[in-house]
Write a protein that holds these residues in place. Structure first.
Motif, PDB file in Angstrom:
ATOM      1  N   ARG A 116       0.840  -1.204   0.000  1.00 47.45           N
ATOM      2  CA  ARG A 116       0.000   0.000   0.000  1.00 47.45           C
ATOM      3  C   ARG A 116       0.872   1.250   0.000  1.00 47.45           C
ATOM      4  O   ARG A 116       0.593   2.214  -0.715  1.00 47.45           O
ATOM      5  CB  ARG A 116      -0.928  -0.020   1.225  1.00 47.45           C
ATOM      6  N   ALA A 117       1.950   1.244   0.782  1.00 50.27           N
ATOM      7  CA  ALA A 117       2.869   2.382   0.800  1.00 50.27           C
ATOM      8  C   ALA A 117       3.510   2.582  -0.574  1.00 50.27           C
ATOM      9  O   ALA A 117       3.685   3.721  -1.028  1.00 50.27           O
ATOM     10  CB  ALA A 117       3.940   2.190   1.867  1.00 50.27           C
ATOM     11  N   HIS A 118       3.828   1.493  -1.257  1.00 49.39           N
ATOM     12  CA  HIS A 118       4.386   1.608  -2.604  1.00 49.39           C
ATOM     13  C   HIS A 118       3.367   2.208  -3.565  1.00 49.39           C
ATOM     14  O   HIS A 118       3.715   3.051  -4.400  1.00 49.39           O
ATOM     15  CB  HIS A 118       4.866   0.248  -3.123  1.00 49.39           C
ATOM     16  N   GLN A 119       2.127   1.796  -3.471  1.00 50.44           N
ATOM     17  CA  GLN A 119       1.080   2.372  -4.323  1.00 50.44           C
ATOM     18  C   GLN A 119       0.989   3.882  -4.110  1.00 50.44           C
ATOM     19  O   GLN A 119       0.898   4.650  -5.072  1.00 50.44           O
ATOM     20  CB  GLN A 119      -0.286   1.751  -4.004  1.00 50.44           C
ATOM     21  N   ILE A 120       0.992   4.286  -2.853  1.00 48.63           N
ATOM     22  CA  ILE A 120       0.895   5.707  -2.524  1.00 48.63           C
ATOM     23  C   ILE A 120       2.140   6.444  -3.001  1.00 48.63           C
ATOM     24  O   ILE A 120       2.051   7.531  -3.588  1.00 48.63           O
ATOM     25  CB  ILE A 120       0.652   5.881  -1.012  1.00 48.63           C
ATOM     26  N   SER A 121       3.312   5.858  -2.787  1.00 45.88           N
ATOM     27  CA  SER A 121       4.560   6.469  -3.229  1.00 45.88           C
ATOM     28  C   SER A 121       4.548   6.702  -4.741  1.00 45.88           C
ATOM     29  O   SER A 121       4.919   7.781  -5.218  1.00 45.88           O
ATOM     30  CB  SER A 121       5.738   5.575  -2.839  1.00 45.88           C
ATOM     31  N   ALA A 122       4.131   5.717  -5.494  1.00 49.97           N
ATOM     32  CA  ALA A 122       4.078   5.847  -6.951  1.00 49.97           C
ATOM     33  C   ALA A 122       3.088   6.928  -7.365  1.00 49.97           C
ATOM     34  O   ALA A 122       3.380   7.743  -8.255  1.00 49.97           O
ATOM     35  CB  ALA A 122       3.714   4.512  -7.586  1.00 49.97           C
ATOM     36  N   ALA A 123       1.921   6.965  -6.719  1.00 51.13           N
ATOM     37  CA  ALA A 123       0.913   7.969  -7.054  1.00 51.13           C
ATOM     38  C   ALA A 123       1.402   9.380  -6.739  1.00 51.13           C
ATOM     39  O   ALA A 123       1.214  10.308  -7.540  1.00 51.13           O
ATOM     40  CB  ALA A 123      -0.386   7.674  -6.308  1.00 51.13           C
ATOM     41  N   VAL A 124       2.032   9.551  -5.577  1.00 45.65           N
ATOM     42  CA  VAL A 124       2.552  10.866  -5.187  1.00 45.65           C
ATOM     43  C   VAL A 124       3.633  11.311  -6.165  1.00 45.65           C
ATOM     44  O   VAL A 124       3.646  12.454  -6.629  1.00 45.65           O
ATOM     45  CB  VAL A 124       3.074  10.834  -3.728  1.00 45.65           C
ATOM     46  N   PHE A 125       4.534  10.405  -6.522  1.00 41.58           N
ATOM     47  CA  PHE A 125       5.612  10.741  -7.456  1.00 41.58           C
ATOM     48  C   PHE A 125       5.042  11.092  -8.830  1.00 41.58           C
ATOM     49  O   PHE A 125       5.407  12.105  -9.424  1.00 41.58           O
ATOM     50  CB  PHE A 125       6.608   9.586  -7.587  1.00 41.58           C
ATOM     51  N   GLU A 126       4.171  10.244  -9.330  1.00 38.17           N
ATOM     52  CA  GLU A 126       3.635  10.478 -10.674  1.00 38.17           C
ATOM     53  C   GLU A 126       2.786  11.739 -10.731  1.00 38.17           C
ATOM     54  O   GLU A 126       2.767  12.425 -11.749  1.00 38.17           O
ATOM     55  CB  GLU A 126       2.899   9.236 -11.168  1.00 38.17           C
ATOM     56  N   ASP A 127       2.127  12.085  -9.638  1.00 38.39           N
ATOM     57  CA  ASP A 127       1.381  13.344  -9.581  1.00 38.39           C
ATOM     58  C   ASP A 127       2.351  14.522  -9.677  1.00 38.39           C
ATOM     59  O   ASP A 127       2.117  15.466 -10.434  1.00 38.39           O
ATOM     60  CB  ASP A 127       0.572  13.405  -8.282  1.00 38.39           C
ATOM     61  N   ALA A 128       3.447  14.472  -8.921  1.00 37.86           N
ATOM     62  CA  ALA A 128       4.428  15.557  -8.924  1.00 37.86           C
ATOM     63  C   ALA A 128       5.115  15.689 -10.288  1.00 37.86           C
ATOM     64  O   ALA A 128       5.447  16.791 -10.720  1.00 37.86           O
ATOM     65  CB  ALA A 128       5.466  15.345  -7.830  1.00 37.86           C
ATOM     66  N   CYS A 129       5.334  14.558 -10.949  1.00 39.83           N
ATOM     67  CA  CYS A 129       6.046  14.564 -12.234  1.00 39.83           C
ATOM     68  C   CYS A 129       5.114  14.472 -13.440  1.00 39.83           C
ATOM     69  O   CYS A 129       5.590  14.249 -14.562  1.00 39.83           O
ATOM     70  CB  CYS A 129       7.081  13.440 -12.251  1.00 39.83           C
ATOM     71  N   ALA A 130       3.814  14.655 -13.223  1.00 45.96           N
ATOM     72  CA  ALA A 130       2.849  14.559 -14.322  1.00 45.96           C
ATOM     73  C   ALA A 130       3.191  15.476 -15.495  1.00 45.96           C
ATOM     74  O   ALA A 130       3.088  15.049 -16.654  1.00 45.96           O
ATOM     75  CB  ALA A 130       1.426  14.821 -13.817  1.00 45.96           C
TER      76      ALA A 130
END
Length: 165
Positions: free
Chosen positions: A24-38
Motif C-alpha cells: 500500500r505504501a508503494h502504491q501511494i509512493s508511486a501515485a505521489v511521485f507520478e502526480d508531482a512529475c505529471a
C-alpha cells in the motif's frame, strides 16, 4: 474425527501485515511521485534510470538493471519508453556488439534537471505525515529490511560504486 479448522485471519490482521502495508505504501509512493512529475510524464522507474545514467553515462543495460534492482525485462521496458521519447540513446558497447551502452540525450539531461525538484517535492509529501525523526527512522528501517532480506529478492541490487553523484 474432524480436525478443527484453523481460525480465519481477520481483516484487521490482514491490514496490519507488513507486506500489505508495504504494498500500500508503494502504491501511494508511486501515485505521489507520478502526480508531482505529471507535467514531465515520468514514472519512478524512469526517474531512477535517468538518475543512474546521469551518474554513470554509457552504463550497459545489465549494470543499469542491477543498480536499480530491476529485472532485465523491466529495465528494457523502461529504456524503450525513454528512448521513444528521445531521453536516452542506446548503442553497442565497443568490442561487444551484443551489449548495449545507454546514455542520456541532451533532452534527457534537461528533463532530469526539471524532474529533480518535482521528485524532491514528492519525497517530502510522502514523508510529510511523519515527524523528522520518524522520517529518518523509516528510511533506516526500510534500508535494514531490504539489506537483511536481499537474498530473497527476485532481482539483484548492485549499487554503483566509484561514480560521482
Amino acid at each position: 474425527m474432524n480436525a478443527a479448522a484453523p481460525p480465519l485471519e481477520t481483516l484487521a490482521q490482514l491490514y496490519a501485515r507488513p507486506g500489505f502495508l508495504l504494498r500500500r505504501a508503494h502504491q501511494i509512493s508511486a501515485a505521489v511521485f507520478e502526480d508531482a512529475c505529471a507535467p514531465l510524464g515520468l514514472t519512478q522507474a524512469q526517474y531512477g534510470a535517468m538518475t543512474v545514467l546521469a551518474a554513470a553515462p554509457g552504463l550497459d543495460q545489465t549494470r543499469l538493471a542491477r543498480a536499480l534492482a530491476f529485472d532485465k525485462v523491466t529495465a528494457l521496458r523502461v529504456l524503450r519508453g525513454l528512448q521513444a521519447r528521445g531521453l536516452v540513446e542506446r548503442a553497442p558497447v565497443p568490442g561487444n556488439a551484443r551489449q548495449l551502452a545507454v546514455q542520456l540525450t541532451v533532452a534527457g539531461h534537461d528533463t532530469l534537471a526539471q524532474a529533480q525538484q518535482a521528485a524532491q517535492a514528492a519525497y517530502q509529501r510522502l514523508l510529510q505525515p511523519l515527524a523528522p525523526p520518524q522520517q529518518q527512522q523509516l528510511v533506516q528501517l526500510l534500508a535494514q529490511l531490504t539489506d537483511g532480506l536481499a537474498h530473497a529478492a527476485r532481482a539483484p541490487f548492485v549499487p554503483l560504486t566509484g561514480h560521482p553523484g
